[in-house]
Design a protein around this motif. Structure first.
Motif, PDB file in Angstrom:
ATOM      1  N   PHE A 412       0.851  -1.201   0.000  1.00 37.10           N
ATOM      2  CA  PHE A 412       0.000   0.000   0.000  1.00 37.10           C
ATOM      3  C   PHE A 412       0.880   1.243   0.000  1.00 37.10           C
ATOM      4  N   ASN A 413       1.953   1.183   0.751  1.00 38.45           N
ATOM      5  CA  ASN A 413       2.844   2.341   0.827  1.00 38.45           C
ATOM      6  C   ASN A 413       3.541   2.582  -0.511  1.00 38.45           C
ATOM      7  N   LEU A 414       4.083   1.475  -1.109  1.00 36.92           N
ATOM      8  CA  LEU A 414       4.812   1.635  -2.376  1.00 36.92           C
ATOM      9  C   LEU A 414       3.876   2.085  -3.495  1.00 36.92           C
ATOM     10  N   GLY A 451       6.539   7.970 -13.164  1.00 37.28           N
ATOM     11  CA  GLY A 451       6.400   9.292 -12.538  1.00 37.28           C
ATOM     12  C   GLY A 451       7.638  10.165 -12.597  1.00 37.28           C
ATOM     13  N   ILE A 452       7.762  11.039 -11.593  1.00 37.76           N
ATOM     14  CA  ILE A 452       8.799  12.080 -11.633  1.00 37.76           C
ATOM     15  C   ILE A 452      10.216  11.544 -11.424  1.00 37.76           C
ATOM     16  N   GLY A 453      10.340  10.350 -10.838  1.00 37.35           N
ATOM     17  CA  GLY A 453      11.666   9.771 -10.610  1.00 37.35           C
ATOM     18  C   GLY A 453      12.357  10.381  -9.401  1.00 37.35           C
ATOM     19  N   ILE A 454      13.479   9.775  -9.020  1.00 36.44           N
ATOM     20  CA  ILE A 454      14.220  10.254  -7.847  1.00 36.44           C
ATOM     21  C   ILE A 454      15.678  10.448  -8.245  1.00 36.44           C
ATOM     22  N   PRO A 455      16.251  11.642  -8.032  1.00 36.33           N
ATOM     23  CA  PRO A 455      17.655  11.862  -8.405  1.00 36.33           C
ATOM     24  C   PRO A 455      18.568  10.835  -7.720  1.00 36.33           C
ATOM     25  N   LYS A 461      19.085   8.005   0.382  1.00 36.43           N
ATOM     26  CA  LYS A 461      18.606   8.749   1.562  1.00 36.43           C
ATOM     27  C   LYS A 461      17.118   8.591   1.826  1.00 36.43           C
ATOM     28  N   ILE A 462      16.356   8.301   0.762  1.00 34.84           N
ATOM     29  CA  ILE A 462      14.902   8.335   0.961  1.00 34.84           C
ATOM     30  C   ILE A 462      14.398   7.255   1.909  1.00 34.84           C
ATOM     31  N   PHE A 463      15.260   6.262   2.206  1.00 39.26           N
ATOM     32  CA  PHE A 463      14.829   5.223   3.154  1.00 39.26           C
ATOM     33  C   PHE A 463      15.039   5.652   4.596  1.00 39.26           C
ATOM     34  N   PHE A 466      11.963  10.489   8.043  1.00 35.37           N
ATOM     35  CA  PHE A 466      11.689  11.918   7.878  1.00 35.37           C
ATOM     36  C   PHE A 466      12.432  12.529   6.681  1.00 35.37           C
ATOM     37  N   THR A 467      12.786  11.680   5.664  1.00 37.49           N
ATOM     38  CA  THR A 467      13.512  12.214   4.514  1.00 37.49           C
ATOM     39  C   THR A 467      12.655  12.184   3.257  1.00 37.49           C
ATOM     40  N   GLN A 468      12.693  13.279   2.529  1.00 42.92           N
ATOM     41  CA  GLN A 468      12.015  13.337   1.242  1.00 42.92           C
ATOM     42  C   GLN A 468      13.035  13.713   0.177  1.00 42.92           C
ATOM     43  N   GLY A 478       2.950  16.646  -0.040  1.00 47.66           N
ATOM     44  CA  GLY A 478       2.658  16.276   1.350  1.00 47.66           C
ATOM     45  C   GLY A 478       3.488  15.094   1.789  1.00 47.66           C
ATOM     46  N   GLY A 479       3.122  14.473   2.888  1.00 48.72           N
ATOM     47  CA  GLY A 479       3.831  13.282   3.383  1.00 48.72           C
ATOM     48  C   GLY A 479       4.760  13.615   4.534  1.00 48.72           C
ATOM     49  N   THR A 480       5.136  12.586   5.251  1.00 48.25           N
ATOM     50  CA  THR A 480       5.973  12.780   6.445  1.00 48.25           C
ATOM     51  C   THR A 480       7.397  12.306   6.229  1.00 48.25           C
ATOM     52  N   LEU A 482       8.124   9.210   6.343  1.00 49.50           N
ATOM     53  CA  LEU A 482       8.286   8.028   7.211  1.00 49.50           C
ATOM     54  C   LEU A 482       7.979   6.733   6.475  1.00 49.50           C
ATOM     55  N   GLY A 483       7.149   6.838   5.428  1.00 48.23           N
ATOM     56  CA  GLY A 483       6.634   5.643   4.751  1.00 48.23           C
ATOM     57  C   GLY A 483       7.708   4.663   4.326  1.00 48.23           C
ATOM     58  N   LEU A 484       8.736   5.151   3.628  1.00 50.45           N
ATOM     59  CA  LEU A 484       9.759   4.235   3.116  1.00 50.45           C
ATOM     60  C   LEU A 484      10.645   3.698   4.232  1.00 50.45           C
ATOM     61  N   ALA A 485      10.868   4.525   5.269  1.00 47.99           N
ATOM     62  CA  ALA A 485      11.669   4.040   6.401  1.00 47.99           C
ATOM     63  C   ALA A 485      10.945   2.874   7.046  1.00 47.99           C
ATOM     64  N   GLY A 507      10.740   7.618 -14.332  1.00 45.89           N
ATOM     65  CA  GLY A 507       9.963   6.768 -13.418  1.00 45.89           C
ATOM     66  C   GLY A 507      10.831   6.060 -12.399  1.00 45.89           C
ATOM     67  N   THR A 508      10.139   5.328 -11.532  1.00 45.09           N
ATOM     68  CA  THR A 508      10.817   4.686 -10.409  1.00 45.09           C
ATOM     69  C   THR A 508      10.343   3.253 -10.284  1.00 45.09           C
ATOM     70  N   SER A 509      11.267   2.406  -9.840  1.00 49.71           N
ATOM     71  CA  SER A 509      10.891   1.022  -9.591  1.00 49.71           C
ATOM     72  C   SER A 509      11.427   0.629  -8.221  1.00 49.71           C
TER      73      SER A 509
HETATM   74  P1  ADP Z   1       6.434  10.500   2.161  1.00 49.32           P
HETATM   75  O1  ADP Z   1       5.465  10.348   3.278  1.00 49.32           O
HETATM   76  O2  ADP Z   1       7.060  11.840   2.110  1.00 49.32           O
HETATM   77  O3  ADP Z   1       5.939  10.013   0.856  1.00 49.32           O
HETATM   78  P2  ADP Z   1       8.199   8.228   1.982  1.00 49.32           P
HETATM   79  O4  ADP Z   1       9.193   7.728   2.954  1.00 49.32           O
HETATM   80  O5  ADP Z   1       7.128   7.317   1.556  1.00 49.32           O
HETATM   81  O6  ADP Z   1       7.637   9.548   2.612  1.00 49.32           O
HETATM   82  O7  ADP Z   1       8.978   8.741   0.713  1.00 49.32           O
HETATM   83  C1  ADP Z   1      10.110   9.540   0.874  1.00 49.32           C
HETATM   84  C2  ADP Z   1      10.392  10.356  -0.359  1.00 49.32           C
HETATM   85  O8  ADP Z   1      10.834   9.494  -1.398  1.00 49.32           O
HETATM   86  C3  ADP Z   1       9.181  11.054  -0.928  1.00 49.32           C
HETATM   87  O9  ADP Z   1       8.954  12.263  -0.258  1.00 49.32           O
HETATM   88  C4  ADP Z   1       9.600  11.255  -2.356  1.00 49.32           C
HETATM   89  O10 ADP Z   1      10.451  12.373  -2.459  1.00 49.32           O
HETATM   90  C5  ADP Z   1      10.411  10.016  -2.661  1.00 49.32           C
HETATM   91  N1  ADP Z   1       9.609   8.960  -3.338  1.00 49.32           N
HETATM   92  C6  ADP Z   1       9.082   7.861  -2.793  1.00 49.32           C
HETATM   93  N2  ADP Z   1       8.462   7.092  -3.713  1.00 49.32           N
HETATM   94  C7  ADP Z   1       8.606   7.742  -4.888  1.00 49.32           C
HETATM   95  C8  ADP Z   1       8.197   7.466  -6.239  1.00 49.32           C
HETATM   96  N3  ADP Z   1       7.503   6.365  -6.562  1.00 49.32           N
HETATM   97  N4  ADP Z   1       8.534   8.360  -7.189  1.00 49.32           N
HETATM   98  C9  ADP Z   1       9.242   9.468  -6.879  1.00 49.32           C
HETATM   99  N5  ADP Z   1       9.660   9.788  -5.632  1.00 49.32           N
HETATM  100  C10 ADP Z   1       9.348   8.931  -4.656  1.00 49.32           C
END
Ligand code: ADP
Length: 668
Positions: A412-414, A451-455, A461-463, A466-468, A478-480, A482-485, A507-509
């Motif tokens: 659900f989170n992914l 989608g927009i992809g991640i640099p 770092k996104i794992f 509190f990192t975006q 929006g978002g916190t 925390l989801g990916l952590a 995009g992202t996988s």
């Molecule tokens: P948030 O609650 O901010 O979504 P997550 O931990 O779920 O927190 O994600 C962290 C950050 O990773 C997001 O803020 C976003 O910048 C990036 N991210 C996560 N999933 C994707 C995705 N599918 N495409 C692009 N960026 C993503």
């Protein structure tokens, strides 16, 4: 040195004589010996002094009678010049007295000139060499001892720690200046610490003395040990220093203990530091605990009103509203749903931090879970005009064993993120087997978006919590953070892993590999859930045990819709009273945390062996504010049949009510 050595080594000899005949006799005799040699000859004192200054000789033959000087004077001059070469004196008849005098002054031998023969000369040279050798060795040993002593002293003096030693009679036999300074400073007495002073005579406090003596006596038995103690040197000490002291037995050459060497280090500062560190650690643990409890309580407290907001907006959406009103209600519902996700994230995160996450191991149907995933997100993908594809490899068995709730949470989170960060194109979830051996089955879930992809710089770092990826993400999406952590933690705690492949603008996988177990069950019966949609609840009497007025109100609204009778108890004790009087209650919905009597206690009373209630088998569904395994276990342990998390989803509650009341009617 052996005689054989003497025959092979070449010796440097000096003959001091002015008589040509004597010299010739000497040379002739020397030639006939087995010795290898070189011989210098000096005729007077001046020549001699210059020769011994330039050369080092192994043996000197000195004629007593020389022009202008006698042999004794010359010998003494040599010694003054520090020439220690063995000197043999050659005397004439009747010179014995003089010879004795010469020996007293350092000559090692004498012989009569008329006695010169090869044998005599050989013997004198060899004796001289031996003497010379042992003299040199003695000097060398002495030098080594001095050097060693200096080195040891340097080591003793190189430390601020105290080093000292006592013999068996407790006399001080050695100490470094730190020891002396320290003791004299502490006791404010000078010139007190000196070699041979007895421990008993050192004016240390009685307690200190006793402890030292007892440790020394123990060490004299041959054992090395270290003690950590607070030391009082005098009876007036206020804040006692801490010393770490090592007692080391001193052995003589035959292995007997002759004394004790003591190394003592002031560790007061370390102790203080250790204490502060421990204090800081305990404070940090307490703070973390408080934080975790606070988060958990807050989330719990926020959930209760959320229950009302979500429930009531759900009900409003079923009414016939139109236009702006409908849009506003939808917005409230959307915001409330989002808020709930955030609260759940915080609660999960605090549980993960506290190491309180546990996992189920139950049979579940992966395809059914994926259908639920599709149902949940279909609406959102359609709204955004995105294609939503789910592909499941055929080889994956119908039933596997693991934690379906956690799998839901991860996916659900992914998928939620994928939709959030994609404005056109597709979302695709593919599941395949990566390993299937010995009852273990590892599945790979690939959640892809366009989608927009991640640099790249942000991908690792996104794992982190509190990192975006971008600073403007919060503003835009929006978002916190925390989801990916949480997702990564939930995967890794199960022994799996998650990787990311992404290109900005393409995009992202997210590829999650999660281990499960294979199951002996080949299919699960899911039909009941579908049947339940048709069931009629209107004839049921349901007892709702709930202390929160708002939640009571929300529940009443749902039950009004389902047309059945709802009896309300404000806490566990009230529920027991009702169940003691009425036997027509078909099902109990039991909140867990209530004043007076909790849901757990009430359930235990209902299920007790000689229960006071009319129907001790009445089905009980817990209304629990968190979905943690720990809570679920406690619910089942207390004898309740099932649980529904708050804010409850009407369909889920409805289906569970049907499930237990139908089973009930089948049994009776
Ligand atoms: P948030 O609650 O901010 O979504 P997550 O931990 O779920 O927190 O994600 C962290 C950050 O990773 C997001 O803020 C976003 O910048 C990036 N991210 C996560 N999933 C994707 C995705 N599918 N495409 C692009 N960026 C993503």
């Amino acid at each position: 040195m052996t005689d054989k050595d003497a025959a092979t080594i070449s010796y440097r000899l000096l003959l001091i004589d002015d008589d040509e005949v004597d010299i010739m006799t000497f040379e002739r005799a020397l030639k006939k010996t087995d010795l290898k040699y070189s011989l210098d000859i000096c005729n007077d004192a001046a020549e001699t002094l210059s020769a011994i200054e330039r050369n080092t000789y192994d043996c000197i033959f000195l004629d007593y009678q020389l022009p202008g000087v006698d042999g004794l004077q010359l010998l003494m001059k040599m010694r003054v010049l520090n020439v220690n070469t063995p000197v043999a004196v050659m005397t004439s008849q009747g010179d014995e007295k003089i010879a004795v005098e010469m020996i007293k002054n350092g000559a090692f031998d004498y012989f009569n000139k008329y006695d010169i023969n090869p044998d005599k000369i050989s013997k004198v040279v060899i004796t001289a060499i031996r003497l010379w050798d042992s003299e040199r060795q003695r000097a060398l040993a002495e030098k080594k001892i001095v050097e060693n002593n200096n080195r040891l002293n340097a080591i003793l003096e190189s430390t601020r720690n105290l080093i000292y030693a006592f013999d068996k009679k407790l006399n001080l036999i050695s100490f470094n200046s730190s020891f002396k300074e320290n003791i004299e400073h502490l006791l404010k007495i000078n010139e007190l610490v000196k070699i041979d002073v007895n421990l008993e005579d050192l004016p240390l406090g009685e307690v200190r003395k006793k402890s030292l003596i007892s440790n020394i006596e123990h060490c004299l038995k041959g054992e090395q040990f270290t003690v950590l103690e607070q030391v009082s040197f005098s009876n007036t000490d206020t804040e006692l220093p801490w010393y770490e002291t090592t007692f080391n037995p001193i052995f003589n050459s035959v292995g007997e203990v002759t004394g004790v060497a003591i190394y003592s280090q002031d560790v007061t500062e370390n102790k203080k530091f250790e204490h502060e560190l421990l204090q800081a650690k305990n404070d940090a643990i307490a703070a973390a605990q408080t934080k975790s409890e606070f988060l958990s309580n807050m989330s719990h407290e926020i959930r209760t009103p959320m229950n009302a907001i979500i429930g009531l907006t759900g009900l409003l959406l079923e009414e016939k509203f139109e236009g702006t009103t409908l849009e506003n209600i939808k917005s409230i519902k959307y915001s409330a749903d989002n808020l709930l996700v955030i609260i759940n994230d915080i609660l999960d995160f605090s549980k993960i931090e506290a190491g309180k996450v546990t996992f189920e191991k139950i049979d579940f149907d992966l395809r059914l879970r994926m259908t639920e995933l599709r149902k949940t997100f279909e609406h959102r993908t359609q709204e955004k005009g995105l294609a939503f594809v789910i592909e499941i490899e055929d080889r994956i068995p119908a039933v596997i064993k693991g934690d379906p709730y956690r799998l839901n949470q991860i996916l659900f989170n992914l998928v939620g993120n994928a939709i959030k960060f994609t404005s056109e194109g597709f979302i695709k979830v593919s599941v395949k087997i990566v390993d299937n051996t010995n009852g273990n089955i590892s599945l790979e879930f690939d959640v892809r978006d366009s989608g927009i992809g991640i640099p790249e710089s942000q991908q690792s770092k996104i794992f982190e919590s509190f990192t975006q990826a971008n600073t403007d993400t919060t503003r835009k999406y929006g978002g916190t953070g925390l989801g990916l952590a949480i997702t990564k933690n939930l995967i890794q705690l199960q022994g799996g892993d998650i990787k990311i492949k992404s290109k900005v603008g393409e995009g992202t996988s997210f590829i999650a590999t999660i281990p499960f177990n294979t199951s002996n069950v080949t299919s699960l019966d899911n039909t009941k859930d579908q049947e339940s949609e048709l069931a009629d609840l209107s004839s049921l009497v349901i007892l709702l045990v709930e202390d929160n007025i708002m939640n009571q109100f929300v529940a009443k609204q749902f039950f009004k819709k389902w047309n059945n009778e709802l009896v309300i108890a404000n806490h566990g004790a009230e529920a027991i009273t009702i169940l003691r009087e009425r036997d027509d209650i078909d099902l109990v919905l039991m909140d867990l945390q209530m004043p007076e009597m909790s849901g757990f206690q009430a359930a235990e009373i209902i299920r007790a062996e000689n229960s006071v209630v009319k129907n001790s088998d009445v089905p009980i569904i817990a209304l629990s504010a968190d979905a943690f395994l720990e809570t679920r276990r406690r619910v089942l342990d207390a004898g309740m049949n099932d649980y529904v998390t708050k804010p409850f989803k009407p369909e889920e509650l409805y289906q569970k009510i049907v499930k237990y009341t139908q089973k009930e009617s089948q049994l009776s």
